[in-house]
Design an enzyme around this catalytic site. Sequence first.
Site, PDB file in Angstrom:
ATOM      1  N   LYS A  69       0.804  -1.229   0.000  1.00  0.00           N
ATOM      2  CA  LYS A  69       0.000   0.000   0.000  1.00  0.00           C
ATOM      3  C   LYS A  69       0.841   1.285   0.000  1.00  0.00           C
ATOM      4  O   LYS A  69       0.415   2.302  -0.529  1.00  0.00           O
ATOM      5  CB  LYS A  69      -0.965   0.004   1.199  1.00  0.00           C
ATOM      6  CG  LYS A  69      -2.132  -0.953   1.013  1.00  0.00           C
ATOM      7  CD  LYS A  69      -2.933  -1.104   2.292  1.00  0.00           C
ATOM      8  CE  LYS A  69      -4.245  -0.414   2.190  1.00  0.00           C
ATOM      9  NZ  LYS A  69      -5.153  -0.717   3.310  1.00  0.00           N
ATOM     10  N   ASP A 106      -9.901   4.019   1.983  1.00  0.00           N
ATOM     11  CA  ASP A 106     -10.151   3.474   3.330  1.00  0.00           C
ATOM     12  C   ASP A 106     -10.904   4.476   4.211  1.00  0.00           C
ATOM     13  O   ASP A 106     -11.792   4.093   4.978  1.00  0.00           O
ATOM     14  CB  ASP A 106      -8.818   3.099   4.016  1.00  0.00           C
ATOM     15  CG  ASP A 106      -8.349   1.701   3.620  1.00  0.00           C
ATOM     16  OD1 ASP A 106      -9.175   0.896   3.160  1.00  0.00           O
ATOM     17  OD2 ASP A 106      -7.146   1.421   3.784  1.00  0.00           O
TER      18      ASP A 106
END
Length: 276
Positions: A69, A106
């Site tokens: 990520k 997110d």
Amino acid sequence: MSGKIPLAGVIGSPIAHSKSPQIHGYWLKTLGLRGHYIPMDVAPADLEQALRTLPKMGFVGVNITIPHKEAVLEIADLVTDRATMIGAANTIIFRKDGKIHADNTDGYGFFENLRHNAPDWQPNSGPAAVLGAGGACRAVIASLLDAGVPEILLANRTRIRAEKLASDFGKRVTVFDWVKAGNMIDESKLVVNTTSLGMVDHPELRVPLDGLRSDMVVTDLVYNPLKTHLLAEAEQAGATTVDGLGMLLYQAVPGFERWFGIRPEVDDATRAAALR
Ligand code: NAP
């Protein structure tokens, strides 16, 4: 209609545990769309080559998960402001002009989960107590500050990580010692666990929870188990509880819409599909 079937997927290592294929596969099927969503185990050394090759094979985008990520930000040609602020991306769009576009959904997923499952909670109602200071925590803090939460009380086992986060996000974040995390819960309207404590095969969250009250909203990013010790205690105290599975479902929405052209719904059937 072009003859090409759009492909998307998730890149991580390991990847077998990912629930994203169930979620996207369920939406593709129920919306009657042509397309496939494929889990791909890619080693860190191969990430760039994989990202440069996939568009040539018909991929329109991918999700990115652990351990890539952060590294993906170095590879992407365009990075959204929120992914830069969070320092990680989880959603990639392969643009028609060949550029790799990286975003982080997110925080969006976290906030939509709260908005749908704790509709009476108002961001400006009071401080939020946040446990943890890892990658997911940065997304949570960015979304809470964006939404207008007046103050974030933050505690992490490794204090220096919390301090770094406070210095990145500014004056509205106040750092507490990990051993004083119970005190910050007393002062809050929202409590968020962003640590991996309480997750299956991980230690339990042992922060004092006697400050939990019925006028609070309590949410956990851990979704395995769905009802963590924190959520069980919060329920006992009469608080509104929100489990972590919803965040996982809502964070998937923007990517799916960009890749396949339809905004999918998150409902009980989507939850059931993710849990299968
Ligand atoms: P991460 O970057 O590795 O951060 C882990 C966090 O947990 C750190 O704050 C770490 O503290 C803390 N921690 C780990 N073991 C601990 C222990 N024994 N005692 C105290 N603190 C401990 O991980 P992440 O990516 O932020 O993910 C955190 C959790 O959120 C995971 O359970 C992940 O599955 C979940 N998550 C859920 C979603 C969702 O959609 N629901 C999305 C993203 C993440 P230190 O800094 O002291 O190590």
